[in-house]
Design a protein around this motif. Structure first.
Motif, PDB file in Angstrom:
ATOM      1  N   ASN A  84       6.245  13.160  -9.328  1.00  0.00           N
ATOM      2  CA  ASN A  84       6.518  14.565  -9.020  1.00  0.00           C
ATOM      3  C   ASN A  84       7.953  14.961  -9.350  1.00  0.00           C
ATOM      4  N   VAL A  85       8.879  14.029  -9.164  1.00  0.00           N
ATOM      5  CA  VAL A  85      10.292  14.315  -9.425  1.00  0.00           C
ATOM      6  C   VAL A  85      10.624  14.177 -10.906  1.00  0.00           C
TER       7      VAL A  85
ATOM      8  N   TYR B  56      14.841   9.523 -10.746  1.00  0.00           N
ATOM      9  CA  TYR B  56      14.320   9.770  -9.396  1.00  0.00           C
ATOM     10  C   TYR B  56      15.474   9.941  -8.401  1.00  0.00           C
ATOM     11  N   LEU B  57      16.561   9.230  -8.648  1.00  0.00           N
ATOM     12  CA  LEU B  57      17.727   9.295  -7.766  1.00  0.00           C
ATOM     13  C   LEU B  57      18.735  10.365  -8.192  1.00  0.00           C
ATOM     14  N   GLY B  58      18.375  11.156  -9.218  1.00  0.00           N
ATOM     15  CA  GLY B  58      19.222  12.275  -9.624  1.00  0.00           C
ATOM     16  C   GLY B  58      20.193  11.989 -10.742  1.00  0.00           C
ATOM     17  N   TYR B  59      20.046  10.879 -11.433  1.00  0.00           N
ATOM     18  CA  TYR B  59      20.917  10.512 -12.545  1.00  0.00           C
ATOM     19  C   TYR B  59      20.147  10.689 -13.853  1.00  0.00           C
ATOM     20  N   PRO B  60      20.840  11.016 -14.941  1.00  0.00           N
ATOM     21  CA  PRO B  60      20.121  11.155 -16.214  1.00  0.00           C
ATOM     22  C   PRO B  60      19.617   9.825 -16.776  1.00  0.00           C
ATOM     23  N   ASN B  61      20.310   8.707 -16.437  1.00  0.00           N
ATOM     24  CA  ASN B  61      19.876   7.401 -16.936  1.00  0.00           C
ATOM     25  C   ASN B  61      20.455   6.298 -16.051  1.00  0.00           C
ATOM     26  N   TYR B  62      19.957   5.084 -16.242  1.00  0.00           N
ATOM     27  CA  TYR B  62      20.381   3.968 -15.406  1.00  0.00           C
ATOM     28  C   TYR B  62      21.832   3.568 -15.651  1.00  0.00           C
ATOM     29  N   LYS B  63      22.311   3.747 -16.856  1.00  0.00           N
ATOM     30  CA  LYS B  63      23.689   3.381 -17.167  1.00  0.00           C
ATOM     31  C   LYS B  63      24.658   4.131 -16.241  1.00  0.00           C
ATOM     32  N   LEU B  64      24.417   5.421 -16.026  1.00  0.00           N
ATOM     33  CA  LEU B  64      25.289   6.204 -15.144  1.00  0.00           C
ATOM     34  C   LEU B  64      25.107   5.810 -13.684  1.00  0.00           C
ATOM     35  N   LEU B  65      23.875   5.533 -13.280  1.00  0.00           N
ATOM     36  CA  LEU B  65      23.633   5.074 -11.909  1.00  0.00           C
ATOM     37  C   LEU B  65      24.357   3.750 -11.674  1.00  0.00           C
ATOM     38  N   ALA B  66      24.228   2.811 -12.596  1.00  0.00           N
ATOM     39  CA  ALA B  66      24.871   1.501 -12.454  1.00  0.00           C
ATOM     40  C   ALA B  66      26.385   1.662 -12.400  1.00  0.00           C
TER      41      ALA B  66
ATOM     42  N   LYS C 219       0.826  -1.223   0.000  1.00  0.00           N
ATOM     43  CA  LYS C 219       0.000   0.000   0.000  1.00  0.00           C
ATOM     44  C   LYS C 219       0.856   1.267   0.000  1.00  0.00           C
ATOM     45  N   GLN C 220       2.132   1.167   0.380  1.00  0.00           N
ATOM     46  CA  GLN C 220       3.028   2.322   0.365  1.00  0.00           C
ATOM     47  C   GLN C 220       3.450   2.705  -1.059  1.00  0.00           C
ATOM     48  N   LEU C 221       3.258   1.810  -1.987  1.00  0.00           N
ATOM     49  CA  LEU C 221       3.736   2.048  -3.345  1.00  0.00           C
ATOM     50  C   LEU C 221       2.980   3.166  -4.055  1.00  0.00           C
ATOM     51  N   ASP C 222       1.707   3.363  -3.752  1.00  0.00           N
ATOM     52  CA  ASP C 222       0.954   4.455  -4.389  1.00  0.00           C
ATOM     53  C   ASP C 222       1.622   5.798  -4.118  1.00  0.00           C
ATOM     54  N   ALA C 223       1.996   6.032  -2.849  1.00  0.00           N
ATOM     55  CA  ALA C 223       2.643   7.293  -2.495  1.00  0.00           C
ATOM     56  C   ALA C 223       4.027   7.400  -3.144  1.00  0.00           C
ATOM     57  N   LEU C 224       4.760   6.284  -3.182  1.00  0.00           N
ATOM     58  CA  LEU C 224       6.074   6.297  -3.826  1.00  0.00           C
ATOM     59  C   LEU C 224       5.938   6.618  -5.310  1.00  0.00           C
ATOM     60  N   ILE C 225       4.979   5.998  -5.983  1.00  0.00           N
ATOM     61  CA  ILE C 225       4.747   6.266  -7.410  1.00  0.00           C
ATOM     62  C   ILE C 225       4.446   7.742  -7.625  1.00  0.00           C
ATOM     63  N   GLY C 226       3.645   8.321  -6.729  1.00  0.00           N
ATOM     64  CA  GLY C 226       3.337   9.749  -6.814  1.00  0.00           C
ATOM     65  C   GLY C 226       4.582  10.604  -6.657  1.00  0.00           C
ATOM     66  N   ASP C 227       5.448  10.227  -5.728  1.00  0.00           N
ATOM     67  CA  ASP C 227       6.686  10.975  -5.513  1.00  0.00           C
ATOM     68  C   ASP C 227       7.603  10.854  -6.730  1.00  0.00           C
TER      69      ASP C 227
END
Length: 186
Positions: free
Chosen positions: A33-34, A70-80, A22-30
């Motif tokens: 928003n980002v 969401y974590l501040g990276y332009p894409n997953y390749k850079l995050l990874a 049930k916490q996922l709805d709020a996370l999806i909203g966040d």
């Protein structure tokens, strides 16, 4: 399901641990928003391990890019790249697949992939398939395809397409989301 390191980073960004679906709805909203990008509740449940067989799920590139943003990276390749060994981007997985060496000539296979693409192929033997039906695909009925294997969740890689006796070269389909369904129909 996401790696533990990535789950932890998302929970840190969100500000609390995700312990219940049930916490996922709020996370999806966040996340929306980002990033201004929408994740579905079913995708979020799979990613956070709240549905069966979550371990076998291979997230789509687009989904991973949204989480990276969401974590501040332009894409997953850079995050990874930043996560290094903690990215958990390699894993052993069970994959539904068809291997040409394992089926008999005359076997029909239906493949589906986004957006709304359907191929019905008949195995001819020696890694060759004929296209019986093609919906919304660049492949045409009667094309002869050389394919060694087809794996759900991965792109369709055709070694060679022959149309009317002429080679069109190699072909790749379902590059973004992979084959979504493989059905042996006969």
């Amino acid at each position: 399901m996401l790696s533990k390191t990535l789950l932890k980073k998302i929970e840190e960004r969100y500000g609390e641990p995700i312990e219940y679906p049930k916490q996922l709805d709020a996370l999806i909203g966040d996340i929306f928003n980002v990033t201004r990008a929408q994740l579905s509740i079913s995708t979020a449940k799979r990613l956070f391990g709240f549905v069966g067989d979550s371990e076998r799920i291979i997230p789509r590139k687009n989904t991973m890019d949204i989480l990276a943003q969401y974590l501040g990276y332009p894409n997953y390749k850079l995050l990874a790249s930043d996560l290094g060994n903690d990215a958990d981007i390699s894993d052993f997985v069970e994959v539904k697949r068809v291997v040409s060496d394992d089926i008999a000539p005359g076997t029909q296979i239906q493949l589906m992939y986004d957006p709304n693409r359907v191929l019905v192929l008949t195995f001819l033997g020696e890694n060759k398939y004929i296209v019986n039906e093609s919906v919304n695909s660049k492949l045409c009925q009667g094309d002869i395809l050389t394919i060694t294997h087809i794996s759900e969740g991965f792109a369709l890689l055709v070694v060679e397409v022959s149309r009317n006796g002429k080679s069109l070269g190699a072909y790749s389909a379902a590059k973004e989301g992979g084959i979504t369904s493989i059905t042996v129909v006969g």
